[in-house]
Scaffold this active site. Structure first.
Site, PDB file in Angstrom:
ATOM      1  N   CYS A  53       1.833  -4.559  17.424  1.00 22.38           N
ATOM      2  CA  CYS A  53       0.474  -4.030  17.289  1.00 22.38           C
ATOM      3  C   CYS A  53      -0.521  -4.699  18.238  1.00 22.38           C
ATOM      4  CB  CYS A  53      -0.015  -4.107  15.840  1.00 22.38           C
ATOM      5  SG  CYS A  53       0.051  -5.739  15.091  1.00 22.38           S
ATOM      6  N   HIS A 104      -1.062   1.089  14.190  1.00 22.84           N
ATOM      7  CA  HIS A 104       0.014   1.069  13.201  1.00 22.84           C
ATOM      8  C   HIS A 104       0.482   2.476  12.837  1.00 22.84           C
ATOM      9  CE1 HIS A 104      -2.011  -2.839  12.795  1.00 22.84           C
ATOM     10  NE2 HIS A 104      -0.792  -3.297  12.530  1.00 22.84           N
ATOM     11  N   ASP A 159      -6.396   2.215  15.510  1.00 22.63           N
ATOM     12  CA  ASP A 159      -5.342   1.511  14.797  1.00 22.63           C
ATOM     13  C   ASP A 159      -3.984   1.832  15.425  1.00 22.63           C
ATOM     14  OD1 ASP A 159      -3.625   0.389  12.949  1.00 22.63           O
ATOM     15  OD2 ASP A 159      -4.845   0.980  11.238  1.00 22.63           O
TER      16      ASP A 159
END
Length: 426
Positions: free
Chosen positions: A106, A313, A311
């Site tokens: 990430c 993820h 994000d």
């Protein structure tokens, strides 16, 4: 409130029992919005709130918006940012390594996003906007190709992970924002198309002389902080103002300035919150990489007391370029409202980024930072000085070549998990 359908690490859409070649084709065919919205890994990434109905300004990478009247413009700006997420089914890293970065990549993806924003500003301009389904400019395709998940792309997950080994990070290990900043700096040396200077400012200090020496290598160190003879005429007279961009960048290599910081111990010191917000208001802003412990995000702005972020993820299938050189790009742009979190939830270990395409933009950035330092509403996050203090080691003096044999001397600077940063406090 908008909800997104979720599956955990779902397979590409299509019938089962496909051959390897057909699976490769499927990876290209499933780059539409369905693939992007069906791959959120956990429940906390399955729900997205729209922008609040508020009169407070929304700031996105130096641009101010009104949430009541410019919501479409906000979403267009956010969607136009490059969105790099977990991927799967890419060629093994190092030939025999992982074929997915889910669970560990990430921060590497956030590093790609902040550098991707710099490349967009460098080659397309901050006001460039992405449009779904339209044939894109060659510069945009070249930028995307620099991040494709294969070993020979400048800033691929393969290159970042393997370069990180030299920083003591085995492939598959989580990075802090400082390690990824150092790795990006090393990789930029090989990008002769963009000709960027990626400078990582250490010890919470930005040294003007050091940056000007790097961005204008034809200057000697003694003259780095003063305007060279004749430069005022070039930049100040009508002829200088109309000079071609290529001539301008020949005198100044575009700067990507990354500043790793630790703004507290376990939580962010609230004295820095106002200053952090101000960073998103600067026209040179590239945003901030950071997040929560072991969960990295790319912060691109704020509204009220909430940070706006992209994000990483999300596990999506790897993408291969088409035969005509175009890149199926819909999964490289976040087409739902961006995520938000309260600013007090931010992990104190961050890296702030700024882009200065010209010397004038850097001088303007310095002026704005000095003004912020004079404000009483917040504590400065870093120091801006004309020349290097005698107690500082020149990081760039150690890192002028790609092999960086002196990296051990910088080890104390790198990762938040090492917890060896100078703690800024009142």
């Amino acid at each position: 409130m908008a909800f997104i359908n979720q599956q955990q690490d779902c397979a590409p859409i299509g019938p089962p029992d496909r051959s390897p070649e057909n699976n490769k084709q499927d990876r290209v065919k499933t780059v539409g919005m369905d693939a992007a919205t069906l791959t959120y890994d956990t429940l906390r990434f399955g729900e997205f709130e729209d922008f609040p109905e508020t009169s407070e300004p929304v700031w996105i990478l130096g641009k101010e918006y009104n949430a009541l009247t410019e919501k479409d413009d906000i979403l267009s700006d956010v969607t136009s940012r490059l969105w790099f997420t977990y991927r799967k089914n890419f060629p093994p890293i190092g030939g025999t390594g992982p074929t997915s970065d889910t669970g560990w990549g990430c921060m590497l993806r956030c590093g790609q996003m902040i550098l991707g924003e710099a490349l967009v500003c460098r080659h397309l301009g901050r006001d460039w906007r992405w449009a779904r389904g339209q044939r894109q400019r060659e510069e945009y395709i070249s930028i995307l190709n620099a991040f494709i998940d294969k070993k020979d792309s400048y800033y691929s997950i393969h290159q970042i992970a393997q370069m990180g080994v030299g920083e003591g990070k085995p492939i598959g290990q989580w990075y802090g924002p400082n390690t990824v900043a150092q790795v990006l700096k090393k990789l930029a040396v090989f990008d002769t198309w963009s000709r960027l200077v990626v400078h990582v400012a250490m010890d919470n200090t930005v040294v003007i002389e050091e940056i000007k020496r790097l961005c204008m290598p034809w200057l000697d160190v003694e003259g780095a902080c003063c305007e060279p003879e004749g430069a005022g005429e070039l930049n100040g007279c009508p002829g200088g103002a109309c000079a071609l961009a290529e001539e301008e960048t020949a005198l100044w290599k575009p700067l990507v300035l990354l500043i790793p910081l630790r703004l507290g111990l376990s939580d962010i010191n609230e004295a820095y919150i106002g200053t952090l917000k101000q960073c998103f208001m600067l026209p040179q802003s590239l945003g901030v990489i950071g997040g929560k412990p072991n969960s990295a995000h790319y912060f691109i702005g704020y509204v009220g007391e909430e940070l706006i972020y992209l994000d990483p993820h999300t596990t999506q299938p790897a993408v291969d370029p088409c035969e005509d050189g175009q890149v199926p790009d819909e999964t490289y742009h976040c087409q739902h409202p961006p995520c938000r979190m309260h600013i007090c939830e931010l992990d104190p270990s961050i890296a702030a980024g700024f882009f200065c395409r010209t010397e004038d933009e850097f001088d303007d950035w310095c002026m704005r930072i000095r003004r912020l330092s004079c404000n009483r509403g917040g504590l400065p996050m870093f120091e801006l000085v004309d020349s290097q203090p005698s107690h500082m080691v020149s990081v760039d003096a150690l890192n002028l070549t790609p092999d960086f044999s002196d990296s051990d001397r910088l080890e104390r600077f790198f990762d938040s998990e090492d917890e060896e940063f100078e703690i800024l406090s009142l």
